[in-house]
Write a protein that holds these residues in place. Structure first.
Motif, PDB file in Angstrom:
ATOM      1  N   HIS A 188      62.185  62.368  38.106  1.00  0.00           N
ATOM      2  CA  HIS A 188      63.071  61.253  38.442  1.00  0.00           C
ATOM      3  C   HIS A 188      63.042  60.191  37.354  1.00  0.00           C
ATOM      4  N   SER A 191      64.638  61.419  34.099  1.00  0.00           N
ATOM      5  CA  SER A 191      66.094  61.402  34.215  1.00  0.00           C
ATOM      6  C   SER A 191      66.641  59.992  34.042  1.00  0.00           C
ATOM      7  N   LYS A 192      65.934  59.011  34.628  1.00  0.00           N
ATOM      8  CA  LYS A 192      66.332  57.613  34.463  1.00  0.00           C
ATOM      9  C   LYS A 192      66.248  57.198  33.004  1.00  0.00           C
TER      10      LYS A 192
END
Length: 262
Positions: A188, A191-192
């Protein structure tokens, strides 16, 4: 060199049946799939489009296929670590040979799929709206993208596998759960980071346009499937991911050698 040859040959002898099976399934899927789609879904004869879509689906299924083979091989040897580790080869060679051999197996299967896709496009030439030259370039791009994705994904899962092995002596029951949670947390945040302006600043150089592949979106409205093709790539992103996942692999194998093997 003899150590590498022996390790690679060992992997081939064990998993060559899976490679042959993958090639057969891909070939049948690409050749027969468009005909089945036309009959089952009663769609128009866009065989050329359906060949590309099926090829893309099968291509990205290779990501899970390589992951299965890699960890099947790894867990198989970890059942008898006394035999596997009874060698002068370093952990980098032991694990690296598995990653390299599985990458070669994936490349072989993908290359065969690309050839079959090109042949199928020629067979369905009268129904194909995409030139054969473009189909070949799309297949080359697909092979590169899938191979790169399989290697990076396998390395990231291997890192979490090592974490699970490190936690196992503390708590066997929750070691895998903690590793999975950690993986999604890291995924996560990575990806950010990829979507951030910092990443674009670091990697937004070396743009390569792909005008002959700029199809935008290949779609089959009746089959409800799309196949998106990028118009350009940035060499900076490729360089960054190669460096990042190489470092992740080195750190993971080092931890494996010191804490798991040792």
């Amino acid at each position: 060199m003899s150590q590498w040859k022996g390790l690679l040959w060992k992997e081939w002898n064990i998993y060559k049946t899976f490679v042959y099976l993958a090639i057969i399934v891909n070939t049948l899927g690409i050749l027969v799939g468009p005909l089945l789609i036309q009959r089952v879904f009663n769609v128009e004869q866009n065989f050329g489009i359906h060949v590309l879509i099926i090829s893309a689906i099968l291509g990205f299924l290779h990501v899970m296929g390589m992951l299965f083979l890699f960890f099947s091989s790894l867990e198989r040897d970890m059942k008898r670590p006394d035999i596997w580790f009874h060698t002068a080869a370093s952990s980098f060679k032991l694990v690296g040979a598995k990653l390299f051999s599985m990458s070669l197996f994936t490349l072989l299967s993908l290359a065969c799929s690309g050839v079959v896709t090109t042949i199928a496009s020629l067979l369905f030439l009268e129904f194909n709206v995409i030139p054969i030259s473009t189909v070949m370039k799309l297949e080359i791009g697909l092979i590169i993208a899938v191979l790169f994705s399989t290697i990076t994904f396998t390395i990231s899962i291997f890192a979490m596998w090592v974490v699970a092995r490190l936690i196992r002596p503390i708590n066997v029951a929750f070691s895998n759960v903690i590793a999975v949670i950690l993986y999604f947390f890291c995924f996560h945040n990575y990806s950010k980071f990829v979507e951030s302006n910092i990443f674009k600043t670091l990697t937004g150089y070396g743009e390569v346009n792909l005008p002959e592949m700029s199809l935008g979106e290949v779609s089959s409205n009746d089959f409800y499937m799309t196949y998106q093709v990028s118009n350009n790539i940035f060499m900076g992103e490729i360089v960054f991911e190669i460096l990042f996942f190489t470092c992740l692999f080195i750190v993971s194998v080092y931890a494996f050698d010191k804490k798991v093997r040792g």
